[in-house]
Motif scaffolding. Structure first.
Motif, PDB file in Angstrom:
ATOM      1  N   VAL A   1      -6.000  38.480   9.999  1.00  0.00           N
ATOM      2  CA  VAL A   1      -5.936  37.631  10.449  1.00  0.00           C
ATOM      3  C   VAL A   1      -4.351  38.002  11.404  1.00  0.00           C
ATOM      4  O   VAL A   1      -3.455  38.813  11.312  1.00  0.00           O
ATOM      5  CB  VAL A   1      -5.123  35.710   8.968  1.00  0.00           C
ATOM      6  N   ALA A   2      -4.411  37.528  12.925  1.00  0.00           N
ATOM      7  CA  ALA A   2      -4.065  36.751  13.309  1.00  0.00           C
ATOM      8  C   ALA A   2      -2.221  36.066  13.689  1.00  0.00           C
ATOM      9  O   ALA A   2      -1.940  36.757  14.769  1.00  0.00           O
ATOM     10  CB  ALA A   2      -4.918  37.587  14.949  1.00  0.00           C
ATOM     11  N   LYS A   3      -3.011  35.938  13.734  1.00  0.00           N
ATOM     12  CA  LYS A   3      -2.156  33.732  13.418  1.00  0.00           C
ATOM     13  C   LYS A   3      -1.569  33.284  12.299  1.00  0.00           C
ATOM     14  O   LYS A   3      -2.321  32.770  11.808  1.00  0.00           O
ATOM     15  CB  LYS A   3      -1.964  33.407  14.677  1.00  0.00           C
ATOM     16  N   GLY A   4      -1.037  33.564  11.757  1.00  0.00           N
ATOM     17  CA  GLY A   4      -0.985  32.077   9.672  1.00  0.00           C
ATOM     18  C   GLY A   4       0.767  33.281   9.183  1.00  0.00           C
ATOM     19  O   GLY A   4       1.905  33.487   9.873  1.00  0.00           O
TER      20      GLY A   4
ATOM     21  N   TYR B   1       0.064  38.983  14.517  1.00  0.00           N
ATOM     22  CA  TYR B   1      -0.522  40.380  14.976  1.00  0.00           C
ATOM     23  C   TYR B   1      -1.978  40.457  13.726  1.00  0.00           C
ATOM     24  O   TYR B   1      -0.803  40.912  12.811  1.00  0.00           O
ATOM     25  CB  TYR B   1      -0.475  41.474  15.907  1.00  0.00           C
ATOM     26  N   ALA B   2      -2.850  40.729  13.957  1.00  0.00           N
ATOM     27  CA  ALA B   2      -4.333  41.106  13.452  1.00  0.00           C
ATOM     28  C   ALA B   2      -3.612  42.652  12.492  1.00  0.00           C
ATOM     29  O   ALA B   2      -3.816  43.570  14.000  1.00  0.00           O
ATOM     30  CB  ALA B   2      -5.340  41.231  13.444  1.00  0.00           C
TER      31      ALA B   2
ATOM     32  N   ASP C   1      -1.265  28.331   7.092  1.00  0.00           N
ATOM     33  CA  ASP C   1      -1.112  28.009   8.582  1.00  0.00           C
ATOM     34  C   ASP C   1      -2.361  28.590   9.276  1.00  0.00           C
ATOM     35  O   ASP C   1      -1.326  29.099  10.374  1.00  0.00           O
ATOM     36  CB  ASP C   1       0.357  27.528   8.808  1.00  0.00           C
ATOM     37  N   VAL C   2      -2.638  29.131   9.250  1.00  0.00           N
ATOM     38  CA  VAL C   2      -4.038  30.226  10.507  1.00  0.00           C
ATOM     39  C   VAL C   2      -4.580  30.106  11.158  1.00  0.00           C
ATOM     40  O   VAL C   2      -5.105  28.461  10.843  1.00  0.00           O
ATOM     41  CB  VAL C   2      -5.622  30.941   9.208  1.00  0.00           C
TER      42      VAL C   2
ATOM     43  N   ALA D   1       7.215  39.612   5.904  1.00  0.00           N
ATOM     44  CA  ALA D   1       7.864  39.051   5.409  1.00  0.00           C
ATOM     45  C   ALA D   1       7.112  37.360   5.021  1.00  0.00           C
ATOM     46  O   ALA D   1       6.722  37.466   3.680  1.00  0.00           O
ATOM     47  CB  ALA D   1       9.210  38.926   4.906  1.00  0.00           C
ATOM     48  N   GLU D   2       6.457  37.080   5.403  1.00  0.00           N
ATOM     49  CA  GLU D   2       6.013  35.395   5.460  1.00  0.00           C
ATOM     50  C   GLU D   2       5.070  35.323   7.295  1.00  0.00           C
ATOM     51  O   GLU D   2       3.666  35.156   7.196  1.00  0.00           O
ATOM     52  CB  GLU D   2       6.896  34.328   5.857  1.00  0.00           C
TER      53      GLU D   2
END
Length: 849
Positions: A437-440, A495-496, A524-525, A490-491
């Motif tokens: 995923v790119a954002k999460g 970016y993908a 939280d994607v 870490a969390e």
């Protein structure tokens, strides 16, 4: 001869064996897609069920290995060569040993492997294993596109099936066995080009010449290509399109009853269930003397069968009215999808119509001379070049021309790169686990399935960074990089493809397989913003203000300009495509650790290694072999790869080699920043520049970038007394942009040349002369305030104009325009190709002069 046991799975490639077992590093590996050619080898093996042929192939795709001996299978391989150590494999004799190939069955540790020699044998195998996953292999070229299919319980090697290599002349048709390689298919068509009824073969051969590469054509078969299309309908098979256009039929073998049935290509694709079936042959029809065939290869492309246009043209006699109406029918019929990669739907629709029009012109041969230039094939001749220089003899041997000393080593493959270093005892191979995923935010990393794979030994992540170490691969206190970037996420994922950890295994193939088995859970994607224009609309910037550089007052000066050009231009991203991917080998030693890194910046690697591990600088010895291409791509990314391997070597106490595959390499290498430019420029009546005003947006990705290179080169070789450049860095959810060969010169050249070309057209000036009168001169100042000294721009310009014979070429264009009755703007002297747009009876078509 290298004799091995059954330790290699059936998926082992020839390249894996050559490099990892035989230890022959002259054969390289990079893309594993048949795209770069560095894995090319010459092999001798059976190509028609018994005849031995020598050819070049891609070793990273070819899996025509005997998994027992690890060698390319020979047609006479029997029990003697395939049973080196036990009863795991048994050979089944079929026919005379001195003439026919031998059937073979192998029971491997994770699959069954067969080599049948007849269609009957093949049918029996398909029926015997009808409930299992079966992969039939000929050239295995599909694995370069569809990489992660499987696993398979049964592999069937088709190369020795005699019926698949047949050729039959039926008089009104020709039958080619499905095992005919594309190279042999092409060769046979050339031999038969004068056969009555098959006059269309030369046009087919012309298209086959640009189908894939020579290496792929040597290995891949016509039947295999059609099966790729059947299994993956989106695959743009040129061969399928050609065969469909000429009305070929495909013979399908059914293992249930041993019969073969003929189908059209369309029915084969749409209606035939190929379970327990295979392509046995293709049949090409003869044509009437007045039938014509043309094909054009456009990249990228999609395939549409214009059935309504066909129906309209049936029983019609070609004339201008029929042609015009046919083009209208096709324009209405073609409805291209809106693709993320490729031309716009409008462009692709118009292109389809234009190519049909070009075909009509070649068939119709219009009497109108202004249309005849559109009938020729657009063939680019072989390029050539010449370098001349003066030899000063008074200082020899200084300045003496001589061959590059390392050229023989590089040309022969003997040159050693980082990944060519011999494998060490207890060495571990590593592969990144990357975010999908790119954002999460990362919730959990589950490695349980990966750890069940035999030969997979461990996982390294943020918890393995030594105490006191910093999870940051950007060297601290270097002004060019005023940001941080995690080694392992870490969390937060921004970016993908962001590295989350490393899988360690006994072989590179196992490490890569295991990395794909790691399951990462996110929360939280969010939908990422990847497009620069969308980010601009959402006010996503790295700074809340413009960076402005100016000389004079461009906007005020533009009010007095006689001619003004205003517009936009864009440039996409660019990947380096180096032949050596990012790689590092880290070896613990008595004094600390030896780090073999393919990097352009050994100091950055050493700094990052120290800050990640909390070790002193003298703990690491950074060693660099020659680089297999870098172009700016091994400045920062190499420190990420080295640091990850260092953490793994520290955690395990064993040597760790991290060699990225192409996909991972592209995900984690900073690319050229896309840009969007809005400009306004003006000149006086003589073409002298008055002012240039530019607003430039840079897609910097998830971190800001250094833009000084753009400032230094934005004016190119020209001078305007009033020049304003305003820069703004856009933030998108992608890996931050980085350096690519000529990081400032390439985008700057695009911008300034676009501006001047547009302005010349607006002012109705010769674009060559407008550029010439605005060349920068000695004593003038660049936009950054630097004075111009020792300026040779005009001297270089005049020399280039003379050697390129620009005046003669411009005259040729003028004469061509007068001949076709149209008007074509003469292109820049800095361009080597002119595109001539010829007005036709319906759409506009392009021709290269």
């Amino acid at each position: 001869m290298f004799l091995v046991w059954d330790a290699f799975p059936a998926s082992t490639s020839l390249n894996d064996y050559i490099r990892e077992v035989a230890g022959l590093s002259g054969t390289k590996v990079m893309c594993k897609e048949a795209g770069c050619g560095c894995c090319a080898v010459t092999v001798t093996h059976a190509t028609d069920g018994g005849h031995m042929d020598t050819m070049t192939i891609n070793s990273d795709l070819n899996k025509h290995l005997c998994p027992k001996t690890g060698e390319p299978c020979r047609p006479h391989s029997g029990a003697e060569s395939c049973s080196p150590g036990g009863d795991i494999g048994r050979a089944v004799t079929a026919g005379s040993q001195d003439v026919s190939p031998t059937a073979l069955e192998l029971n491997l540790r994770d699959s069954l492997w067969y080599r049948p020699v007849t269609m009957a044998d093949l049918g029996n195998l398909l029926q015997r294993h009808k409930t299992q996953t079966v992969k039939m292999i000929f050239g295995n070229t599909a694995s370069g596109i569809f990489k992660y299919e499987g696993p398979f319980g049964v592999y069937i090697d088709l190369k020795s099936v005699k019926e698949l290599h047949l050729f039959q002349d039926k008089g009104t048709s020709l039958v080619f066995g499905a095992g005919t390689t594309i190279t042999r298919f092409r060769r046979r068509l050339i031999e038969l080009k004068d056969k009555p009824g098959f006059h269309y073969f030369p046009k087919v051969v012309r298209h086959l010449n640009v189908l894939a590469s020579t290496l792929v054509r040597n290995a891949g078969s016509v039947g295999g290509n059609l099966m790729i299309k059947h299994r993956h309908p989106s695959f743009p098979s040129d061969l399928f399109t050609i065969l469909e256009a000429i009305g070929a039929r495909v013979h399908i073998f059914d293992s249930e009853d041993g019969t073969s049935t003929k189908y059209s290509l369309t029915d084969f694709l749409r209606t035939v269930d190929m379970k327990l079936k295979m392509v046995a042959a293709i049949e090409l029809p003869s044509w009437a003397a007045r039938d014509h065939f043309w094909s054009y290869k456009i990249t990228p492309r999609s395939q549409v069968h214009a059935e309504k246009t066909e129906a309209f043209l049936e029983q019609k006699v070609l004339d201008e009215a029929v042609i015009r109406e046919a083009l209208k029918v096709m324009y209405d019929e073609i409805e291209p999808d809106d693709l993320e990669v490729g031309g716009s739907p409008h462009y692709r629709r118009q292109l389809s119509v234009n190519l049909l029009y070009k075909t009509f012109l070649e068939v119709y041969q219009p009497a109108n001379e202004s249309l005849q230039s559109g009938t020729g094939s657009m063939e680019r001749p072989l390029s050539s070049g010449l370098q001349t220089y003066q030899q000063k003899t008074d200082m020899l041997p200084i300045g003496e021309a001589m061959p590059k000393k390392t050229a023989p080593l590089q040309a022969s493959g003997e040159a050693k790169y980082t990944n060519d270093m011999p494998f060490l005892q207890d060495e571990l191979k590593a592969a990144f686990v990357m975010s999908d995923v790119a954002k999460g935010k990362i919730v959990r990393v589950d490695t349980s399935e990966a750890m069940k794979i035999p030969g997979v030994l461990g996982f390294v992540g943020t918890d393995d960074i030594p105490s006191g170490g910093i999870n940051n691969v950007i060297p601290i206190n270097i002004p060019y990089f005023p940001f941080t970037a995690e080694l392992f996420a870490a969390e937060n994922v921004d970016y993908a493809g962001k590295p989350i950890g490393l899988v360690l295994a006994e072989t590179q193939a196992l490490a890569e397989e295991a990395s794909r088995s790691v399951k990462v859970t996110y929360r939280d994607v969010e939908r990422p913003v990847l497009d620069m224009k969308e980010a601009i609309e959402k006010n996503m910037f790295h700074s809340d203000r413009w960076e402005t550089y100016q000389r004079g007052d461009a906007l005020a000066a533009l009010e007095d300009a006689a001619h003004i050009a205003e517009g936009e231009c864009e440039m996409g991203s660019q990947y380096h495509f180096m032949l050596e991917n990012q790689v590092a080998l880290c070896v613990p030693c008595e004094e600390g650790m030896d780090v073999y890194s393919a990097t352009q910046c050994s100091d950055i690697v050493q700094r990052v290694a120290c800050q990640v591990t909390n070790k002193p600088m003298n703990y690491f010895n950074v060693l660099i072999h020659r680089l297999g291409g870098a172009f700016g791509g091994k400045v920062l990314p190499s420190s990420t790869v080295a640091a990850a391997a260092i953490v793994a070597a520290e955690a395990t106490g064993r040597p760790v080699r991290l060699n990225l595959d192409l996909s991972t390499n592209m995900n984690n290498t900073n690319k050229r920043s896309p840009l969007l430019v809005k400009y306004k420029a003006g000149c006086d009546r003589n073409g002298k520049l008055v002012a240039i005003y530019i607003e430039l947006y840079l897609d910097a990705g998830n971190q800001p970038m250094f833009e000084g290179e753009l400032l230094a080169f934005i004016e190119g070789g020209y001078y305007s007394p009033n020049f304003t450049l305003k820069c703004r860095q856009v933030r998108t959810d992608k890996l931050f942009a980085g350096t690519v060969r000529a990081p400032g010169q390439v985008p700057s050249c695009l911008v300034i040349e676009t501006v001047l070309e547009h302005l010349a057209k607006q002012a109705q000036q010769d674009p060559v002369m407008l550029r010439e009168i605005n060349l920068i001169e000695e004593g003038q100042h660049r936009l950054n305030g630097t004075p111009v000294k020792n300026c040779t721009m005009r001297k270089v310009w005049d020399r280039l104009k003379q050697t390129a014979d620009v005046n003669t070429r411009q005259g040729d264009v003028d004469r061509f325009n007068k001949g076709v009755g149209g008007t074509v703007d003469r292109e820049s002297a800095m361009r080597s190709t002119r595109t001539l747009f010829v007005a036709g009876s319906s759409p506009t078509i392009g021709a290269v002069a």
